[in-house]
Design an enzyme around this catalytic site. Structure first.
Site, PDB file in Angstrom:
ATOM      1  N   HIS A  75       0.900  -1.095   0.114  1.00 59.73           N
ATOM      2  CA  HIS A  75       0.031  -0.085  -0.005  1.00 59.73           C
ATOM      3  C   HIS A  75       0.831   1.359  -0.092  1.00 59.73           C
ATOM      4  O   HIS A  75       1.969   1.213   0.196  1.00 59.73           O
ATOM      5  CB  HIS A  75      -0.912  -0.048   1.065  1.00 59.73           C
ATOM      6  CG  HIS A  75      -1.966  -1.026   1.076  1.00 59.73           C
ATOM      7  ND1 HIS A  75      -2.867  -1.155   1.996  1.00 59.73           N
ATOM      8  CD2 HIS A  75      -2.110  -1.909   0.255  1.00 59.73           C
ATOM      9  CE1 HIS A  75      -3.585  -1.927   1.579  1.00 59.73           C
ATOM     10  NE2 HIS A  75      -3.248  -2.668   0.472  1.00 59.73           N
ATOM     11  N   GLU A  77       0.886   3.898   1.852  1.00 57.74           N
ATOM     12  CA  GLU A  77       1.447   4.084   3.439  1.00 57.74           C
ATOM     13  C   GLU A  77       2.559   3.343   3.625  1.00 57.74           C
ATOM     14  O   GLU A  77       3.568   3.737   4.128  1.00 57.74           O
ATOM     15  CB  GLU A  77       0.380   3.813   4.451  1.00 57.74           C
ATOM     16  CG  GLU A  77      -1.022   4.463   4.054  1.00 57.74           C
ATOM     17  CD  GLU A  77      -1.927   3.553   3.329  1.00 57.74           C
ATOM     18  OE1 GLU A  77      -1.525   3.490   2.351  1.00 57.74           O
ATOM     19  OE2 GLU A  77      -3.155   3.308   4.064  1.00 57.74           O
ATOM     20  N   CYS A 103      -6.372   0.875   5.512  1.00 54.12           N
ATOM     21  CA  CYS A 103      -6.851  -0.045   5.940  1.00 54.12           C
ATOM     22  C   CYS A 103      -6.567  -0.604   7.401  1.00 54.12           C
ATOM     23  O   CYS A 103      -5.257   0.215   7.977  1.00 54.12           O
ATOM     24  CB  CYS A 103      -6.707  -1.288   4.972  1.00 54.12           C
ATOM     25  SG  CYS A 103      -4.575  -1.815   4.875  1.00 54.12           S
ATOM     26  N   CYS A 106      -2.547  -1.206   7.810  1.00 49.56           N
ATOM     27  CA  CYS A 106      -1.848  -0.151   7.372  1.00 49.56           C
ATOM     28  C   CYS A 106      -1.820   0.837   8.693  1.00 49.56           C
ATOM     29  O   CYS A 106      -0.946   1.462   9.079  1.00 49.56           O
ATOM     30  CB  CYS A 106      -2.133   0.522   6.178  1.00 49.56           C
ATOM     31  SG  CYS A 106      -1.553  -0.043   4.744  1.00 49.56           S
TER      32      CYS A 106
END
Length: 152
Positions: A75, A77, A103, A106
């Site tokens: 992701h 992040e 999410c 994360c």
């Protein structure tokens, strides 16, 4: 002369970074900052040196994992955090600007890395068609200020 806020500048940069994503399903960008300075940037996609989904599987994207998610991608992040850590940057007290709310996995990484503020543009829950933004709820519950960003 009306100058844009740093929040606006950083979120616009996150939006621009999202366009670098090789993901077929979603393009997400992230910017990590501290004291009006950029620490790291990231966008979603497979780890460097592996496959670019839009090149390897241009029609359907990368293979799905056992839960129906992308089997390769990190992701945005995660990429921003990993790059910062890899280069010795401290994330304590930093802020994250991301085009899609985190999410839950994360969110746990964000919390554990010392990030104190998260600004997100769009809802992960709405994108995934699930009931609530679990990552946002987690971060707010444990003291990481997490708010949806709106351009002026």
């Amino acid at each position: 002369m009306n100058k844009p806020s740093f929040d606006t500048i950083f979120m616009k940069l996150a939006c621009d970074l999202a366009q670098r994503s090789h993901c077929i399903k979603a393009q997400v960008g992230a910017v990590l900052t501290k004291d009006t300075r950029i620490i790291s940037i990231g966008y979603n996609g497979p780890p460097e040196g592996t496959h670019n989904c839009d090149e390897e599987w241009p029609e359907e994207g990368c293979p799905r994992d056992s839960k129906g998610g992308c089997s390769l991608a990190l992701h945005a992040e995660q990429n921003a955090i990993l790059y910062a850590v890899k280069n010795g940057s401290s994330l304590n007290g930093s802020s994250l600007y991301v085009t899609l709310s985190p999410c839950l996995p994360c969110a746990r990484l964000i919390f554990s890395s010392g990030i104190k503020k998260v600004f997100f543009l769009n809802s992960y829950a709405a994108y995934k068609k699930i009931g609530n933004d679990e990552g946002v709820d987690f971060l707010n519950k444990f003291g990481v200020k997490t708010v949806q960003f709106h351009f002026d």
